[in-house]
Design an enzyme around this catalytic site. Structure first.
Site, short mmCIF file in Angstrom:
data_model
loop_
_atom_site.label_atom_id
_atom_site.label_comp_id
_atom_site.label_asym_id
_atom_site.label_seq_id
_atom_site.Cartn_x
_atom_site.Cartn_y
_atom_site.Cartn_z
N ASP A 230 18.24 3.94 -19.18
CA ASP A 230 18.39 2.54 -18.79
C ASP A 230 18.29 2.44 -17.28
O ASP A 230 18.58 3.42 -16.57
CB ASP A 230 19.76 2.02 -19.26
CG ASP A 230 19.83 0.50 -19.36
OD1 ASP A 230 19.44 -0.17 -18.37
OD2 ASP A 230 20.27 -0.02 -20.39
N TYR B 132 7.55 -14.11 -26.01
CA TYR B 132 8.50 -13.20 -26.65
C TYR B 132 8.09 -12.91 -28.09
O TYR B 132 8.11 -11.75 -28.52
CB TYR B 132 9.91 -13.82 -26.62
CG TYR B 132 10.97 -12.89 -27.17
CD1 TYR B 132 11.37 -11.77 -26.45
CD2 TYR B 132 11.56 -13.14 -28.40
CE1 TYR B 132 12.34 -10.91 -26.96
CE2 TYR B 132 12.53 -12.29 -28.91
CZ TYR B 132 12.91 -11.18 -28.18
OH TYR B 132 13.86 -10.32 -28.69
N ASP C 208 13.26 3.78 -15.94
CA ASP C 208 12.49 2.54 -15.96
C ASP C 208 11.37 2.73 -16.97
O ASP C 208 10.46 3.52 -16.76
CB ASP C 208 11.92 2.26 -14.56
CG ASP C 208 11.17 0.95 -14.48
OD1 ASP C 208 10.95 0.31 -15.53
OD2 ASP C 208 10.79 0.55 -13.35
N THR D 230 19.30 -13.89 -33.98
CA THR D 230 19.91 -14.08 -32.66
C THR D 230 21.23 -13.32 -32.62
O THR D 230 22.11 -13.54 -33.45
CB THR D 230 20.15 -15.56 -32.37
OG1 THR D 230 18.91 -16.27 -32.49
CG2 THR D 230 20.70 -15.75 -30.97
N VAL D 231 21.34 -12.41 -31.65
CA VAL D 231 22.48 -11.52 -31.56
C VAL D 231 23.39 -11.98 -30.41
O VAL D 231 22.92 -12.35 -29.33
CB VAL D 231 22.03 -10.07 -31.33
CG1 VAL D 231 23.23 -9.12 -31.33
CG2 VAL D 231 21.02 -9.65 -32.41
#
Length: 247
Positions: A37, A143, A51, A175-176
């Site tokens: 991360d 998206y 990255d 949707t989280v």
């Protein structure tokens, strides 16, 4: 929950949200986890600043994880960024940026992991797709396009790698309830009303939790799921398949 004992998992985007929930769940199952991360400090595992847009960064992180723990058995491609707007709203630079992270990032990280996965006895890749891959959502053109590509890429990778014994699947959340979604809501005129609207569009009437997505990932990466490949597992409160009467 020890079915992952002795296995090594690389999790991109593992520093927060769904990725961090996956790291916690896989660690609880006995896996040793590497957190790939930009800011890996939030995930429970070996922090590897990475990255996914940079091939050298990804290669270095994968090598470091394999050297630390003796290999890589599991790759969870959870790193991703959002985009809001119609097809007219995002310029070419934004299209390049989002696709580079959400799609090419998956390919880039998978490519870096494959030499190690081919040495594993139970190798598996799980990509984080979205209900947006197969459902047209308002003002999510870029998206949706990126997650549709992840869905197609998952199937193609599964076909290419089945002969090597490497399973490839994806999880498609609705949707989280994550910090990422909270940041999107904060940009709206009425965040509470917008959150309620997002919850209402899922038949269960609530947002999905990151832990529920992580549980689906844990199922797919388990050696006991060895006959499961080339599929997308929806964790969306029934959004993809149920059509309920209006309340």
């Amino acid at each position: 929950m020890t079915d992952l004992e002795g296995m090594v998992a690389a999790i991109t985007g593992g520093g927060s949200g769904i990725g961090a929930a996956c790291a916690r769940r896989l660690s609880a199952g006995g896996a040793r986890v590497g957190i790939l991360d930009l800011d890996p400090a939030g995930g429970p595992g070996l922090p590897l600043t990475t990255d996914v847009r940079d091939p050298a960064s990804v290669d270095d992180a994968m090598r470091a994880l394999a050297e630390a723990y003796g290999g890589v058995d599991i790759l969870v491609n959870s790193a991703g960024i959002s985009a809001v707007g119609t097809v007219e709203a995002n310029d070419d630079a934004e299209w390049s940026r989002v696709l580079d992270v959400n799609v090419t990032g998956v390919a880039r990280t998978s490519r870096a992991a494959l030499p190690y996965l081919r040495r594993s006895r139970s190798p598996v890749i799980v990509n984080l797709s979205s209900i947006a891959a197969t459902a047209g959502l308002v003002e999510r053109a870029l998206y949706c396009a990126s997650k549709g590509a992840v869905h197609a890429l998952t199937l193609a990778m599964a076909a290419d790698l089945v002969g090597d014994g490497i399973r490839v699947c994806c999880v498609a959340p609705g949707t989280v309830d994550t910090p990422w979604v909270a940041r999107l809501l904060a940009r709206t005129d009425d965040p509470d009303a917008e959150k309620a609207r997002l919850a209402a569009r899922q038949p269960t009437g609530r947002l999905v939790t990151a832990e529920e997505v992580a549980a689906a990932v844990a199922y797919l990466v388990s050696p006991s799921s060895g006959a499961t490949t080339g599929m997308s597992l929806a964790v969306d409160g029934g959004m993809s398949g149920l059509r309920l009467p209006s309340r």
